[in-house]
Scaffold this active site. Structure first.
Site, PDB file in Angstrom:
ATOM      1  N   GLU A 266       0.879  -1.173   0.000  1.00  0.00           N
ATOM      2  CA  GLU A 266       0.000   0.000   0.000  1.00  0.00           C
ATOM      3  C   GLU A 266       0.906   1.209   0.000  1.00  0.00           C
ATOM      4  OE1 GLU A 266      -2.857  -0.476   3.104  1.00  0.00           O
ATOM      5  OE2 GLU A 266      -3.840  -2.068   2.008  1.00  0.00           O
ATOM      6  N   CYS A 300      -2.377   8.811   2.790  1.00  0.00           N
ATOM      7  CA  CYS A 300      -2.159   8.269   1.444  1.00  0.00           C
ATOM      8  C   CYS A 300      -3.338   8.554   0.536  1.00  0.00           C
ATOM      9  CB  CYS A 300      -1.904   6.774   1.532  1.00  0.00           C
ATOM     10  SG  CYS A 300      -3.212   5.900   2.377  1.00  0.00           S
ATOM     11  N   GLU A 397       4.175  13.368  -4.627  1.00  0.00           N
ATOM     12  CA  GLU A 397       3.427  13.253  -3.368  1.00  0.00           C
ATOM     13  C   GLU A 397       4.115  14.132  -2.319  1.00  0.00           C
ATOM     14  OE1 GLU A 397       3.672   9.642  -0.976  1.00  0.00           O
ATOM     15  OE2 GLU A 397       1.505   9.679  -0.718  1.00  0.00           O
TER      16      GLU A 397
HETATM   17  P1  NAD Z   1       8.595   4.814   4.218  1.00  0.00           P
HETATM   18  O1  NAD Z   1       8.488   4.002   2.981  1.00  0.00           O
HETATM   19  O2  NAD Z   1       9.744   5.745   4.339  1.00  0.00           O
HETATM   20  O3  NAD Z   1       8.663   3.876   5.503  1.00  0.00           O
HETATM   21  C1  NAD Z   1       7.651   2.930   5.792  1.00  0.00           C
HETATM   22  C2  NAD Z   1       8.272   1.789   6.594  1.00  0.00           C
HETATM   23  O4  NAD Z   1       9.226   1.121   5.775  1.00  0.00           O
HETATM   24  C3  NAD Z   1       9.014   2.226   7.845  1.00  0.00           C
HETATM   25  O5  NAD Z   1       8.742   1.300   8.881  1.00  0.00           O
HETATM   26  C4  NAD Z   1      10.464   2.135   7.419  1.00  0.00           C
HETATM   27  O6  NAD Z   1      11.346   1.892   8.488  1.00  0.00           O
HETATM   28  C5  NAD Z   1      10.429   0.935   6.491  1.00  0.00           C
HETATM   29  N1  NAD Z   1      11.529   0.861   5.518  1.00  0.00           N
HETATM   30  C6  NAD Z   1      12.240   1.856   4.972  1.00  0.00           C
HETATM   31  N2  NAD Z   1      13.174   1.373   4.136  1.00  0.00           N
HETATM   32  C7  NAD Z   1      13.058   0.012   4.145  1.00  0.00           C
HETATM   33  C8  NAD Z   1      13.738  -1.053   3.487  1.00  0.00           C
HETATM   34  N3  NAD Z   1      14.737  -0.836   2.639  1.00  0.00           N
HETATM   35  N4  NAD Z   1      13.334  -2.312   3.719  1.00  0.00           N
HETATM   36  C9  NAD Z   1      12.314  -2.582   4.568  1.00  0.00           C
HETATM   37  N5  NAD Z   1      11.648  -1.601   5.243  1.00  0.00           N
HETATM   38  C10 NAD Z   1      12.009  -0.312   5.026  1.00  0.00           C
HETATM   39  O7  NAD Z   1       7.207   5.577   4.351  1.00  0.00           O
HETATM   40  P2  NAD Z   1       6.809   6.664   5.453  1.00  0.00           P
HETATM   41  O8  NAD Z   1       7.523   7.923   5.102  1.00  0.00           O
HETATM   42  O9  NAD Z   1       6.946   6.077   6.813  1.00  0.00           O
HETATM   43  O10 NAD Z   1       5.230   6.815   5.194  1.00  0.00           O
HETATM   44  C11 NAD Z   1       4.676   7.677   4.265  1.00  0.00           C
HETATM   45  C12 NAD Z   1       4.311   6.959   2.969  1.00  0.00           C
HETATM   46  O11 NAD Z   1       3.395   5.897   3.234  1.00  0.00           O
HETATM   47  C13 NAD Z   1       3.605   7.849   1.962  1.00  0.00           C
HETATM   48  O12 NAD Z   1       4.123   7.627   0.678  1.00  0.00           O
HETATM   49  C14 NAD Z   1       2.147   7.388   2.036  1.00  0.00           C
HETATM   50  O13 NAD Z   1       1.384   7.639   0.881  1.00  0.00           O
HETATM   51  C15 NAD Z   1       2.321   5.941   2.292  1.00  0.00           C
HETATM   52  N6  NAD Z   1       1.091   5.375   2.851  1.00  0.00           N
HETATM   53  C16 NAD Z   1       0.307   4.576   2.074  1.00  0.00           C
HETATM   54  C17 NAD Z   1      -0.885   4.057   2.561  1.00  0.00           C
HETATM   55  C18 NAD Z   1      -1.793   3.225   1.692  1.00  0.00           C
HETATM   56  O14 NAD Z   1      -2.681   2.586   2.232  1.00  0.00           O
HETATM   57  N7  NAD Z   1      -1.606   3.195   0.385  1.00  0.00           N
HETATM   58  C19 NAD Z   1      -1.266   4.333   3.883  1.00  0.00           C
HETATM   59  C20 NAD Z   1      -0.442   5.146   4.661  1.00  0.00           C
HETATM   60  C21 NAD Z   1       0.742   5.646   4.135  1.00  0.00           C
END
Ligand code: NAD
Length: 504
Positions: A266, A300, A397
């Site tokens: 997601e 999101c 975004e």
């Molecule tokens: P992010 O991708 O930076 O981090 C999300 C998670 O991934 C964190 O726990 C982080 O530690 C982990 N992560 C980072 N790098 C990784 C790797 N290489 N391997 C495994 N895990 C890793 O996202 P964010 O900044 O925390 O959240 C914001 C984003 O989330 C926005 O783009 C938003 O649109 C999206 N989002 C999507 C939905 C949906 O349902 N589509 C819902 C909420 C948020």
């Protein structure tokens, strides 16, 4: 005492235990620091003060958690589904009991306003109840008889799964992923976002107090490139449910390739709200404002691109400016606050950088475009007008309380502009022309579309995006499809002829 002061006082008592021990991992039913002994810090976006230390888990902690999840898996899988149902309902009860603590900690850790977070905690409980009730039917299948065989399908849980969550509404999103995994009979390793670790810890405690067997739900805090990466590469973890940025999803897909991980993503969005001139403009205005400025715009599904028909654009934008300027930015624990601070300095710098980018692109800042105060990460809700869809502010975004308004003349142009982005999570269409709504929604590239409505979640419906916004769907039975394997068993019903090789 004001409500804000009372909330701050309550929060302080809830935080005491975190200050004393830090946020610990939970592995095999034990609260533990990281095996390396290392920690990182979590700060409040309200005033940048230290909240507490957090266990900095790495590959060794993930390995221990994955082993605990693997050991706990057979017994949890084989437990009667009616028993799993009871435990999940008890988790929901526990969330309701601690809803105030969850909401206050979440606000302080993320900057989200209390008016939204108190509901998010209760929605978390609803997620558990919804999937608890479906646990007994999760394994149901079909009978598909042929002339010679009775084929029976069934579903079995895939095994230990990894759940990786972001910081924007961490509590609700964690429940949304973990509840169906447990209901399906999977065991879980959860890696919450490093910017917002508090409520994931509370949730894991609630689960064990509710009687969840040790090792069924493990929690490892740590950085994405470290603990997160190790989880996606671990051979005992059979699937990764991930919520976060699109480019992180792409990294996870690569990291998981060697162990053939099943992934559910997601991801990000740049969602259009399309307002035609025949719409109920009062309701369209309320919904457009709600969908970009609630939850600090860190959402999101936010409607971050307004596509407004040119015949009504002047008036609609003027009304928008008036309302946006009146939105209350303030302390997240103040019940009157509509927008709190952004999560972190890095994110604040990203969001505010778009104020300059908008001007460079040639757009107008019609509202906001400034920070608020000199402490914490507060910004004024912002509206860009005079934008075209090629601009960075229309394509990228921003993930903050920032709306880009783009005008269109015809339905065809609106559709072309709406679809002309990498993302495809949600769309919001405002028109009173029924046939147009049907035609338009059929061609709009999005996983979820609302017509004459803001985003209202209904748990049995599929949730997810197309294009760079995701892979897979949550909700209803779709969640079980991800956490379970289909199995077909064929029973011979008679003495059908078997080809006889090597026989005379
Ligand atoms: P992010 O991708 O930076 O981090 C999300 C998670 O991934 C964190 O726990 C982080 O530690 C982990 N992560 C980072 N790098 C990784 C790797 N290489 N391997 C495994 N895990 C890793 O996202 P964010 O900044 O925390 O959240 C914001 C984003 O989330 C926005 O783009 C938003 O649109 C999206 N989002 C999507 C939905 C949906 O349902 N589509 C819902 C909420 C948020």
């Amino acid at each position: 005492m004001s409500e804000l002061d009372a909330n701050i006082q309550k929060l302080s008592s809830y935080l005491e235990r975190f200050r004393a021990t830090g946020v610990l991992n939970q592995i095999g039913g034990e609260a533990r620091p990281a095996l390396s002994g290392e920690t990182f810090q979590t700060h409040s976006p309200v005033d940048e003060t230290l909240i507490c230390d957090v266990a900095k888990g790495g590959a060794a902690d993930i390995d221990a958690a994955a082993k605990a999840a693997r050991e706990a898996f057979p017994a949890w899988r084989d437990l009667a589904a009616t028993e799993r149902k009871k435990i999940l309902h008890r988790i929901a009860d526990g969330i309701v009991e601690r809803a105030e603590e969850i909401a206050l900690c979440e606000c302080w850790d993320t900057g989200q306003a209390l008016r939204f977070m108190s509901k998010a905690a209760l929605r978390g409980a609803e997620n558990f109840r919804f999937f608890a009730d479906r646990a007994p039917s999760a394994r149901d299948g079909q009978s598909l008889p042929s002339a010679t065989l009775m084929n029976v399908t069934t579903r079995v849980p895939i095994g230990p799964v990894g759940v990786i969550t972001p910081w924007n509404t961490p509590f609700m999103l964690s429940t949304w992923k973990i509840a169906p995994a447990l209901a399906a009979g999977c065991t879980v390793v959860h890696k919450p976002a490093e910017f917002s670790p508090l409520t994931a810890r509370i949730l894991a405690e609630i689960a064990e107090e509710a009687g969840l067997p040790k090792g069924v739900w493990n929690l490892v805090n740590g950085l994405g490139e470290d603990a997160g990466k190790a989880m996606t590469e671990h051979p005992d973890i059979k699937a990764i449910a991930f919520v976060g940025e699109s480019r992180t999803g792409s990294m996870i897909m690569k990291q998981g390739a060697d162990t053939l991980k099943r992934v559910h993503f997601e991801l990000g969005g740049k969602n259009p709200v399309i307002v035609f001139d025949d719409a109920d403009l009062d309701r369209a205005l309320d919904a457009a404002i709600f969908m970009i400025y609630s939850l600090n715009g860190e959402r999101c599904t936010s409607s971050s691109r307004l596509l407004v028909q040119d015949t009504i654009a002047d008036e609609f934008e003027a009304r928008l400016v008036e309302r946006v300027n009146a939105i209350r930015v303030g302390h997240p624990l103040d019940p009157g606050t509509e927008i709190g601070p952004l999560i972190h300095k890095t994110h604040f710098d990203k969001v505010t950088s778009y104020f300059g980018i908008a001007l460079e692109d040639g757009a107008t800042i019609a509202a906001g475009g400034t920070r608020v105060g000199s402490e914490g990460y507060f910004v004024r809700p912002t509206l860009f007008t005079g934008a075209s869809n090629q601009m960075n502010i229309a394509q990228e975004e921003i993930f903050g309380p920032v709306l880009t308004s783009i005008r269109f003349k015809t339905e065809d142009e609106a559709l072309r502009v709406a679809n002309d982005v990498d993302y495809g999570l949600t769309g919001y269409v405002w028109t009173n022309d029924l046939t147009r709504a049907m035609r338009f929604t059929d061609r709009l590239e999005a996983g979820m579309i609302w017509v004459n409505s803001e985003n209202v979640r209904h748990l049995p419906t599929p949730f997810g995006g197309v294009k760079a916004s995701g892979i897979g769907r949550d909700g209803g039975d779709w969640s079980f499809e991800f956490y379970m394997e289909q199995k077909n068993i064929a029973f011979a019903t008679g003495q059908h002829a078997i080809p006889r090789l090597g026989a005379l």
